[in-house]
Scaffold this motif. Structure first.
Motif, short mmCIF file in Angstrom:
data_model
loop_
_atom_site.label_atom_id
_atom_site.label_comp_id
_atom_site.label_asym_id
_atom_site.label_seq_id
_atom_site.Cartn_x
_atom_site.Cartn_y
_atom_site.Cartn_z
N GLN A 1 -0.53 -15.92 -8.15
CA GLN A 1 -0.31 -15.49 -9.54
C GLN A 1 -1.40 -14.56 -10.07
OE1 GLN A 1 1.32 -18.68 -11.84
NE2 GLN A 1 1.94 -17.34 -13.50
N LYS A 2 -2.08 -13.86 -9.16
CA LYS A 2 -3.05 -12.83 -9.53
C LYS A 2 -2.78 -11.60 -8.67
CE LYS A 2 -6.91 -15.82 -10.85
NZ LYS A 2 -6.73 -15.88 -12.24
N ALA A 3 -2.95 -10.45 -9.28
CA ALA A 3 -2.79 -9.19 -8.56
C ALA A 3 -4.09 -8.40 -8.64
CB ALA A 3 -1.64 -8.38 -9.15
N THR A 4 -4.48 -7.83 -7.53
CA THR A 4 -5.63 -6.95 -7.48
C THR A 4 -5.11 -5.55 -7.17
OG1 THR A 4 -6.97 -8.76 -6.62
CG2 THR A 4 -7.86 -6.54 -6.39
N ILE A 5 -5.41 -4.61 -8.06
CA ILE A 5 -4.89 -3.26 -7.94
C ILE A 5 -6.06 -2.30 -7.70
CG2 ILE A 5 -3.59 -1.43 -9.09
CD1 ILE A 5 -2.43 -3.78 -10.88
N SER A 6 -5.95 -1.53 -6.63
CA SER A 6 -6.98 -0.56 -6.29
C SER A 6 -6.33 0.82 -6.18
CB SER A 6 -7.64 -0.93 -4.96
OG SER A 6 -8.58 0.05 -4.61
N ARG A 7 -6.94 1.79 -6.81
CA ARG A 7 -6.45 3.17 -6.73
C ARG A 7 -7.50 4.10 -6.11
NH1 ARG A 7 -4.06 1.13 -11.33
NH2 ARG A 7 -1.80 1.21 -11.26
N ASP A 8 -8.53 3.50 -5.54
CA ASP A 8 -9.62 4.25 -4.92
C ASP A 8 -9.68 3.90 -3.44
OD1 ASP A 8 -11.93 5.63 -4.31
OD2 ASP A 8 -13.26 4.13 -5.22
N ARG A 9 -9.23 4.80 -2.59
CA ARG A 9 -9.16 4.51 -1.16
C ARG A 9 -10.53 4.33 -0.52
NH1 ARG A 9 -5.40 8.02 1.15
NH2 ARG A 9 -5.16 9.16 -0.76
N THR B 1 0.84 -1.19 0.00
CA THR B 1 0.00 0.00 0.00
C THR B 1 0.88 1.24 0.00
OG1 THR B 1 -1.60 -1.20 1.36
CG2 THR B 1 -1.89 1.17 1.20
N ALA B 2 0.52 2.21 -0.84
CA ALA B 2 1.19 3.51 -0.87
C ALA B 2 0.10 4.57 -0.86
CB ALA B 2 2.06 3.64 -2.11
N THR B 3 0.24 5.54 0.04
CA THR B 3 -0.81 6.54 0.18
C THR B 3 -0.25 7.90 0.60
OG1 THR B 3 -2.95 7.00 1.22
CG2 THR B 3 -1.30 5.90 2.58
N THR B 4 -0.91 8.92 0.14
CA THR B 4 -0.67 10.29 0.57
C THR B 4 -1.99 11.03 0.35
OG1 THR B 4 0.85 12.17 0.43
CG2 THR B 4 0.23 11.14 -1.64
N ARG B 5 -2.00 12.33 0.54
CA ARG B 5 -3.26 13.07 0.40
C ARG B 5 -3.91 12.88 -0.97
NH1 ARG B 5 -1.50 18.75 2.77
NH2 ARG B 5 0.53 17.80 2.85
N GLY B 6 -3.14 12.94 -2.02
CA GLY B 6 -3.73 12.87 -3.35
C GLY B 6 -3.43 11.60 -4.12
N PHE B 7 -2.91 10.59 -3.45
CA PHE B 7 -2.49 9.36 -4.14
C PHE B 7 -2.82 8.16 -3.27
CE2 PHE B 7 0.89 6.14 -4.70
CZ PHE B 7 0.72 5.84 -6.03
N PHE B 8 -3.32 7.11 -3.90
CA PHE B 8 -3.56 5.85 -3.20
C PHE B 8 -3.34 4.71 -4.17
CE2 PHE B 8 -6.30 2.31 -1.99
CZ PHE B 8 -5.89 2.10 -0.69
N GLU B 9 -2.63 3.71 -3.71
CA GLU B 9 -2.42 2.51 -4.51
C GLU B 9 -2.29 1.32 -3.57
OE1 GLU B 9 -0.07 2.08 -8.39
OE2 GLU B 9 1.38 1.65 -6.80
N LYS B 10 -3.07 0.30 -3.85
CA LYS B 10 -3.02 -0.92 -3.04
C LYS B 10 -2.95 -2.10 -4.00
CE LYS B 10 -5.89 -3.45 0.25
NZ LYS B 10 -7.14 -3.33 1.02
N VAL B 11 -1.92 -2.91 -3.83
CA VAL B 11 -1.73 -4.08 -4.68
C VAL B 11 -1.72 -5.31 -3.78
CG1 VAL B 11 -0.25 -5.22 -6.37
CG2 VAL B 11 -0.31 -2.72 -6.27
#
Length: 145
Positions: free
Chosen positions: A48-56, A33-43
């Motif tokens: 062998q599957k990745a789920t990517i979320s960019r909406d906190r 997980t990487a997050t700041t005020r204007g950025f979010f990313e959770k992998v």
């Protein structure tokens, strides 16, 4: 004859270890997980599957991707080199997140019903012990931007 036996034994043991690491990864959950005020990313990586979320807030559905065999081998290799017991003690190499110079990142690994979590570190500047794994995870997410 002894030399041939030794070579075959070495190859066999080497293959066995890599298969063991692969089997271990199939039953492991890795969350970055990487997050700041204007950025979010959770992998989240599971088998062998990745789920990517960019909406906190979770309004948008996460994007699921299949990880290629080559990328999976890199992940397995990087995971196999990590000492899981040391993960909570890893030191962050930079502190850019303290002045909004980088997003706050975190790595969580669930392995054999036990959780391992890093202290917060700067997105893009992971501790050296987990650098290859984290960089591979980030590169998988960037491919799907």
């Amino acid at each position: 004859m002894k030399a041939i036996t030794l070579i075959l034994l070495t190859v066999f043991l080497g293959k066995s270890c890599s298969n063991e690491a692969q089997n271990d990864m199939e039953n492991t959950t890795i969350q970055y997980t990487a997050t700041t005020r204007g950025f979010f990313e959770k992998v989240v990586i599971i088998n062998q599957k990745a789920t990517i979320s960019r909406d906190r807030k979770g309004v948008e559905a996460p994007q699921e991707i299949a990880i290629s065999d080559a990328d999976w081998k890199e992940l397995v290799s990087a995971f196999g080199k990590i000492n899981l017991e040391e993960i909570p003690n890893l030191k962050d190499p930079t502190q850019k997140r303290f002045y909004d110079g980088a997003a706050i990142a975190n790595l969580k690994i669930r392995y054999q019903n036990k959780n391992y979590e890093t202290v917060d570190f700067d997105h893009g500047f992971p501790p050296a012990a987990i650098e290859k794994l984290v960089n591979k995870i980030v590169s998988l997410a960037k491919e799907k931007e």
